[in-house]
Design a protein around this motif. Structure first.
Motif, PDB file in Angstrom:
ATOM      1  N   TYR A   3       0.795  -1.104   0.476  1.00  0.00           N
ATOM      2  CA  TYR A   3      -0.015  -0.028  -0.113  1.00  0.00           C
ATOM      3  C   TYR A   3       1.030   0.766   0.026  1.00  0.00           C
ATOM      4  CZ  TYR A   3      -3.843   3.257   1.486  1.00  0.00           C
ATOM      5  OH  TYR A   3      -4.552   4.556   1.409  1.00  0.00           O
ATOM      6  N   ASP A   4       0.393   2.092  -0.951  1.00  0.00           N
ATOM      7  CA  ASP A   4       1.397   3.457  -0.999  1.00  0.00           C
ATOM      8  C   ASP A   4       1.422   4.177  -0.375  1.00  0.00           C
ATOM      9  OD1 ASP A   4       2.688   5.654  -1.975  1.00  0.00           O
ATOM     10  OD2 ASP A   4       2.715   4.982  -3.649  1.00  0.00           O
ATOM     11  N   VAL A   5       1.873   4.649   1.017  1.00  0.00           N
ATOM     12  CA  VAL A   5       1.138   5.355   1.820  1.00  0.00           C
ATOM     13  C   VAL A   5       1.374   7.371   1.613  1.00  0.00           C
ATOM     14  CG1 VAL A   5       2.255   3.969   4.057  1.00  0.00           C
ATOM     15  CG2 VAL A   5       3.329   6.051   2.937  1.00  0.00           C
ATOM     16  N   ASP A   6       1.819   7.418   0.360  1.00  0.00           N
ATOM     17  CA  ASP A   6       1.889   8.614  -0.304  1.00  0.00           C
ATOM     18  C   ASP A   6       1.371   8.496  -1.494  1.00  0.00           C
ATOM     19  OD1 ASP A   6       4.103   9.738   1.761  1.00  0.00           O
ATOM     20  OD2 ASP A   6       5.401   9.228   0.210  1.00  0.00           O
ATOM     21  N   CYS A   7      -0.180   8.051  -1.492  1.00  0.00           N
ATOM     22  CA  CYS A   7      -1.503   8.280  -2.228  1.00  0.00           C
ATOM     23  C   CYS A   7      -2.016   9.588  -2.968  1.00  0.00           C
ATOM     24  CB  CYS A   7      -2.250   7.055  -1.902  1.00  0.00           C
ATOM     25  SG  CYS A   7      -3.452   7.501  -0.673  1.00  0.00           S
ATOM     26  N   ASP A   8      -1.947  10.076  -1.458  1.00  0.00           N
ATOM     27  CA  ASP A   8      -2.394  11.597  -2.187  1.00  0.00           C
ATOM     28  C   ASP A   8      -1.981  12.674  -2.123  1.00  0.00           C
ATOM     29  OD1 ASP A   8      -4.945  12.933  -2.709  1.00  0.00           O
ATOM     30  OD2 ASP A   8      -4.989  13.738  -0.438  1.00  0.00           O
ATOM     31  N   LYS A   9      -0.307  12.569  -2.877  1.00  0.00           N
ATOM     32  CA  LYS A   9       0.727  13.114  -3.250  1.00  0.00           C
ATOM     33  C   LYS A   9       1.060  13.419  -4.823  1.00  0.00           C
ATOM     34  CE  LYS A   9       1.569  15.483   1.062  1.00  0.00           C
ATOM     35  NZ  LYS A   9       1.285  17.242   0.898  1.00  0.00           N
ATOM     36  N   MET A  10       1.045  14.779  -4.971  1.00  0.00           N
ATOM     37  CA  MET A  10       2.526  14.582  -6.640  1.00  0.00           C
ATOM     38  C   MET A  10       3.594  13.289  -6.418  1.00  0.00           C
ATOM     39  SD  MET A  10       0.040  16.123  -9.078  1.00  0.00           S
ATOM     40  CE  MET A  10      -0.717  18.000  -8.846  1.00  0.00           C
ATOM     41  N   VAL A 368      -6.346  24.528  13.397  1.00  0.00           N
ATOM     42  CA  VAL A 368      -5.272  24.277  11.948  1.00  0.00           C
ATOM     43  C   VAL A 368      -4.523  23.445  10.965  1.00  0.00           C
ATOM     44  CG1 VAL A 368      -5.225  25.975   9.772  1.00  0.00           C
ATOM     45  CG2 VAL A 368      -6.547  26.867  11.958  1.00  0.00           C
ATOM     46  N   VAL A 369      -4.863  22.954  10.201  1.00  0.00           N
ATOM     47  CA  VAL A 369      -4.016  22.141   9.965  1.00  0.00           C
ATOM     48  C   VAL A 369      -3.960  22.612   8.638  1.00  0.00           C
ATOM     49  CG1 VAL A 369      -5.121  20.492   9.226  1.00  0.00           C
ATOM     50  CG2 VAL A 369      -3.121  20.062   9.237  1.00  0.00           C
ATOM     51  N   VAL A 370      -2.080  23.000   8.708  1.00  0.00           N
ATOM     52  CA  VAL A 370      -2.021  23.515   6.815  1.00  0.00           C
ATOM     53  C   VAL A 370      -0.868  22.128   6.560  1.00  0.00           C
ATOM     54  CG1 VAL A 370      -0.710  24.923   6.031  1.00  0.00           C
ATOM     55  CG2 VAL A 370      -1.676  25.595   7.811  1.00  0.00           C
ATOM     56  N   ASP A 371      -1.410  21.844   4.836  1.00  0.00           N
ATOM     57  CA  ASP A 371      -0.712  21.032   3.718  1.00  0.00           C
ATOM     58  C   ASP A 371      -0.477  21.251   2.031  1.00  0.00           C
ATOM     59  OD1 ASP A 371       0.461  18.922   3.536  1.00  0.00           O
ATOM     60  OD2 ASP A 371      -1.462  17.275   2.842  1.00  0.00           O
ATOM     61  N   ASP A 372       0.153  21.329   2.194  1.00  0.00           N
ATOM     62  CA  ASP A 372       0.707  21.170   0.488  1.00  0.00           C
ATOM     63  C   ASP A 372      -0.339  22.274  -0.743  1.00  0.00           C
ATOM     64  OD1 ASP A 372       2.222  19.186  -1.187  1.00  0.00           O
ATOM     65  OD2 ASP A 372       2.660  19.639   0.815  1.00  0.00           O
ATOM     66  N   SER A 373      -0.686  20.437  -0.645  1.00  0.00           N
ATOM     67  CA  SER A 373      -1.199  20.209  -1.697  1.00  0.00           C
ATOM     68  C   SER A 373      -2.646  19.175  -1.043  1.00  0.00           C
ATOM     69  CB  SER A 373      -0.842  20.406  -2.912  1.00  0.00           C
ATOM     70  OG  SER A 373      -0.192  18.867  -2.894  1.00  0.00           O
ATOM     71  N   VAL A 374      -3.671  19.196  -1.784  1.00  0.00           N
ATOM     72  CA  VAL A 374      -4.825  18.079  -1.774  1.00  0.00           C
ATOM     73  C   VAL A 374      -4.454  17.532  -3.410  1.00  0.00           C
ATOM     74  CG1 VAL A 374      -7.446  17.367  -1.343  1.00  0.00           C
ATOM     75  CG2 VAL A 374      -6.365  18.610  -0.010  1.00  0.00           C
ATOM     76  N   SER A 380      -6.035  13.122   3.030  1.00  0.00           N
ATOM     77  CA  SER A 380      -6.619  14.973   4.370  1.00  0.00           C
ATOM     78  C   SER A 380      -7.445  14.142   4.658  1.00  0.00           C
ATOM     79  CB  SER A 380      -7.030  15.576   3.083  1.00  0.00           C
ATOM     80  OG  SER A 380      -5.725  16.125   2.362  1.00  0.00           O
ATOM     81  N   ARG A 381      -8.066  13.149   4.225  1.00  0.00           N
ATOM     82  CA  ARG A 381      -9.905  13.121   4.782  1.00  0.00           C
ATOM     83  C   ARG A 381      -9.180  12.434   5.686  1.00  0.00           C
ATOM     84  NH1 ARG A 381     -15.184  11.073   3.866  1.00  0.00           N
ATOM     85  NH2 ARG A 381     -15.968   9.122   4.843  1.00  0.00           N
ATOM     86  N   LYS A 382      -8.166  11.456   6.148  1.00  0.00           N
ATOM     87  CA  LYS A 382      -7.327  10.203   7.297  1.00  0.00           C
ATOM     88  C   LYS A 382      -6.797  11.295   8.207  1.00  0.00           C
ATOM     89  CE  LYS A 382      -7.175   6.250   4.354  1.00  0.00           C
ATOM     90  NZ  LYS A 382      -6.447   5.709   2.936  1.00  0.00           N
TER      91      LYS A 382
END
Length: 485
Positions: A3-10, A368-374, A380-382
């Protein structure tokens, strides 16, 4: 099951490194190893080094991370004072050692190795043309197309000379369209070339009188080389026994009407300690957070980043909003790209293997949680649910880039448009899906205000759908808007 744990990143692109110290050093492979180590974030799938002693090319490529592929014994076999290296995440071509780079071949001009960061948008058409003419391909990467074009080039200079190499590179790259920062190594020289729109970064450095080329300045820092400048879009540089010389890649063509530097480099790909397109990546990301706080203020008790790429933006947000900053999510640095699941039912543990919430910082807090992208929204949901499970009373998601709604064809492995959540859902709908109390994206105007540069110097097709280079249409892609040259 993996399972790719970085599935929601470019997916990261690739990184290239080259050093010419022939006659001055026998440690080119060692320096290249260190340079690739500093570029590991740009590709974790495969790596390779090709070196030369002025007579022969020595090659080692394998799947895996740089530190696992190259040990002292391997490096000792990579002889000579000049070398090029590559770290790869596949954009064109599958995950297989045959697609690992640098590609090294023998052709009429002699032995040559090629390392490429980017993606050629007309590679499929060129490959079909070359195969019809009798070319045989052994890999599925677009870089092999360039190798075949080199073999078919007919420059006026004698084979084996530096001028023959330069002429072959010009003729080969004159046929391609797309994004490329490329290094070509022969026993006589290294040639570096950057496409006319400058999609992918390439920098020039100096190490004790010897010249170095790399995708990012972090590679120069590690080997204690001096940063000299960027290789300009549409520039060709030659490193050989006479030193450095610079020429226009296509002297008979007018310069590109605009630049297409990848803005996502500043958002996520480059290391924060790099200097990119003349700006500190860390400072730009902090400025993204500052602008984000102005555009999407919220009453909260604590600002936390999604580590590591979200940290500078979260600091900027917190400082501007006057809200305390804390590392409320802790990242494990020992998780690989995949892991073995005890059973299918706990697949959702993938994100928890990488990130864990600090309950004492979050319990009873408005966060407030800051991320670089969705990208897809799944991670993000998790993360939002993890923060709530740690006791947060509210979770407000802030993204330090605009909505990613379009795929990239210039060297980033993005999902199809149908998989990009922002292509089919409004911000309010995405907020509902990720279960956040509110969601705010940095605006496109705000992005460039934070960078302090004009939009005409960058490519932002992943946000705007405005592609700067036309490419063959493929199935399941929406119609494209084309701008610029």
């Amino acid at each position: 099951m993996g399972y790719d744990v970085d599935c929601d990143k470019m997916k990261d692109e690739c990184g290239v490194f080259g050093i010419w110290a022939l006659g001055q050093s026998e440690e080119a492979a060692n320096f290249t190893y260190l340079g690739l180590h500093a570029l590991q974030h740009r590709g974790q799938e495969s790596a390779g080094i090709v070196s030369t002693d002025g007579e022969t090319l020595y090659v080692h490529r394998a799947m895996g991370l740089v530190a696992d592929i190259f040990d002292a014994g391997v490096l000792a076999k990579l002889k000579g004072g000049a070398a090029v290296g590559h770290v790869r995440y596949s954009t064109t071509g599958g995950s297989h050692v045959k697609n690992a780079q640098p590609l090294a071949v023998q052709y009429a001009g002699g032995p040559i190795a090629v390392a490429h960061n980017g993606n050629l948008v007309n590679a499929e058409a060129l490959r079909s043309e070359l195969e019809a003419a009798g070319s045989i391909f052994t890999a599925s990467t677009d870089t092999e197309v360039v190798v075949h074009l080199l073999a078919r080039a007919h420059p006026a200079a004698a084979p084996g000379t530096v001028e023959h190499l330069v002429g072959s590179v010009r003729q080969a790259l004159g046929r391609v369209s797309g994004a490329y920062s490329m290094l070509f190594l022969t026993p006589k020289a290294i040639v570096g070339a950057r496409d006319p729109m400058g999609f992918r970064p390439l920098v020039l450095g100096r190490l004790k009188g010897n010249w170095v080329l790399a995708s990012e300045t972090t590679a120069l820092d590690l080997i204690e080389a001096e940063y000299v400048r960027e290789v300009e879009p549409g520039e060709l540089v030659v490193l050989d026994a006479s030193g450095l010389r610079s020429e226009r890649l296509f002297p008979d063509r007018p310069p590109a009407p605009r630049l297409g530097r990848c803005v996502f480099e500043h958002i996520y790909f480059a290391r924060p300690d790099s200097v990119l397109f003349g700006r500190s990546v860390y400072e730009v990301r902090q400025a993204f957070g500052t602008q984000l706080a102005k555009e999407h203020p919220v009453e909260a008790d604590v600002v936390i980043p999604v580590p590591d790429s979200g940290v500078p933006a979260a600091i900027g947000f917190a400082e501007t909003a006057g809200i305390p900053f804390a590392m409320g999510l802790v990242r494990s640095h020992y998780i690989g790209r995949t892991f073995i699941e005890p059973q299918q039912s706990i697949r959702h543990f993938g994100v928890k293997l990488k990130l864990n919430a600090v309950r004492g910082l979050l319990k009873g807090k408005r966060v407030v949680v800051v991320d670089d992208s969705v990208v897809r929204g799944t991670t993000s949901r998790k993360i939002v649910k993890m923060i709530r499970a740690a006791g947060a009373t509210e979770v407000h998601l802030r993204i330090s880039s605009p909505p990613t709604a379009w795929p990239c064809y210039y060297g980033i492995d993005t999902p199809t448009r149908q998989e990009l959540i922002a292509s089919t859902h409004s911000t309010a709908e995405i907020a509902t899906y990720v279960t956040a109390d509110s969601l705010g994206y940095l605006s496109l105007d705000g992005l460039y205000a934070a960078i302090g540069a004009e939009r005409t110097g960058f490519c932002d097709a992943c946000f705007s759908g405005q592609y700067l280079l036309e490419f063959p249409r493929r199935q399941n892609h929406a119609p494209l808007r084309l701008v610029g040259g």
